[in-house]
Design an enzyme around this catalytic site. Sequence first.
Site, PDB file in Angstrom:
ATOM      1  N   CYS A  86       1.119  -0.953   0.290  1.00  0.00           N
ATOM      2  CA  CYS A  86      -0.313  -0.003  -0.026  1.00  0.00           C
ATOM      3  C   CYS A  86       0.385   0.864  -0.203  1.00  0.00           C
ATOM      4  O   CYS A  86       1.686   1.265  -1.030  1.00  0.00           O
ATOM      5  CB  CYS A  86      -0.887   0.487   1.283  1.00  0.00           C
ATOM      6  SG  CYS A  86      -1.989   1.420   0.736  1.00  0.00           S
ATOM      7  N   HIS A 191      -3.877  -4.723  -0.261  1.00  0.00           N
ATOM      8  CA  HIS A 191      -3.113  -5.557   0.938  1.00  0.00           C
ATOM      9  C   HIS A 191      -3.156  -7.433   0.832  1.00  0.00           C
ATOM     10  O   HIS A 191      -4.581  -7.790   1.027  1.00  0.00           O
ATOM     11  CB  HIS A 191      -4.163  -5.049   2.022  1.00  0.00           C
ATOM     12  CG  HIS A 191      -3.806  -3.424   2.604  1.00  0.00           C
ATOM     13  ND1 HIS A 191      -3.225  -3.520   3.027  1.00  0.00           N
ATOM     14  CD2 HIS A 191      -4.358  -1.935   2.548  1.00  0.00           C
ATOM     15  CE1 HIS A 191      -3.239  -1.938   3.468  1.00  0.00           C
ATOM     16  NE2 HIS A 191      -3.996  -1.464   2.641  1.00  0.00           N
ATOM     17  N   GLU A 193      -2.330  -8.840   3.097  1.00  0.00           N
ATOM     18  CA  GLU A 193      -2.748  -9.398   4.616  1.00  0.00           C
ATOM     19  C   GLU A 193      -4.101  -8.873   4.971  1.00  0.00           C
ATOM     20  O   GLU A 193      -4.759  -9.641   5.714  1.00  0.00           O
ATOM     21  CB  GLU A 193      -1.783  -8.102   6.098  1.00  0.00           C
ATOM     22  CG  GLU A 193      -2.617  -6.676   5.859  1.00  0.00           C
ATOM     23  CD  GLU A 193      -2.474  -5.895   4.931  1.00  0.00           C
ATOM     24  OE1 GLU A 193      -2.109  -5.348   5.242  1.00  0.00           O
ATOM     25  OE2 GLU A 193      -1.325  -6.182   4.070  1.00  0.00           O
TER      26      GLU A 193
END
EC number: 4.3.2.10
Length: 211
Positions: A86, A191, A193
């Site tokens: 990001c 992202h 994650e």
Amino acid sequence: MKSVALIDYGSGNLRSAEKALVRAADGRANIVVTHDPEFVAAADAVVLPGVGAFAACMAALSARDGVIEAMETAVRQRGAPFLGICVGMQLMASRGHEFGVTAGLGWIPGDVRKIAPADPALKVPHMGWNNLDVVSDLPMFAGPKAGQPVYFTHSFAMFPEDEADVAAWVDHGGRFPAAVARGNMVGVQFHPEKSQSVGLGLLAGFLEWRP
């Protein structure tokens, strides 16, 4: 065991990135949250997370004494694999145009600008799941290349001067880079994650990468 420096400079997605990397590593790499320049300079791989405004993130990173220099040593001099997530990807650029103009790391020439969808019905921030047009052959992008969506939440994007540095595109009322790659450096605007199994697959692929 491979050492991975996850740079701690106060980024909001630090802990979620740590958990995802630990899960993706599955005991095959040592994920260390750190801002110790000695550890960073010697690390086998470096990950730079990031959420928020470009200028604030660059200021916070610069405030960690010796960390940028250590990252330069590891990534630019030794060739350690690097992943920016990001705003961590955006900081690789020459400059960011958010709250004025702020110099970035300058690792991939280009600018970070606010996205402007052609369709006024499409909102900014760009939030949610999107498919990518992957143009890189790096194995870590195999999931998105096969059509698995990834999760975005951002208002600005990085636009490299050379389109050869773009690894994947996304469309949100207009096409913009979703990932970049140059040599031993990769950045993703989305992202991993937060992208469930496809995100873990990308992180696992990064940890196995030998550029």
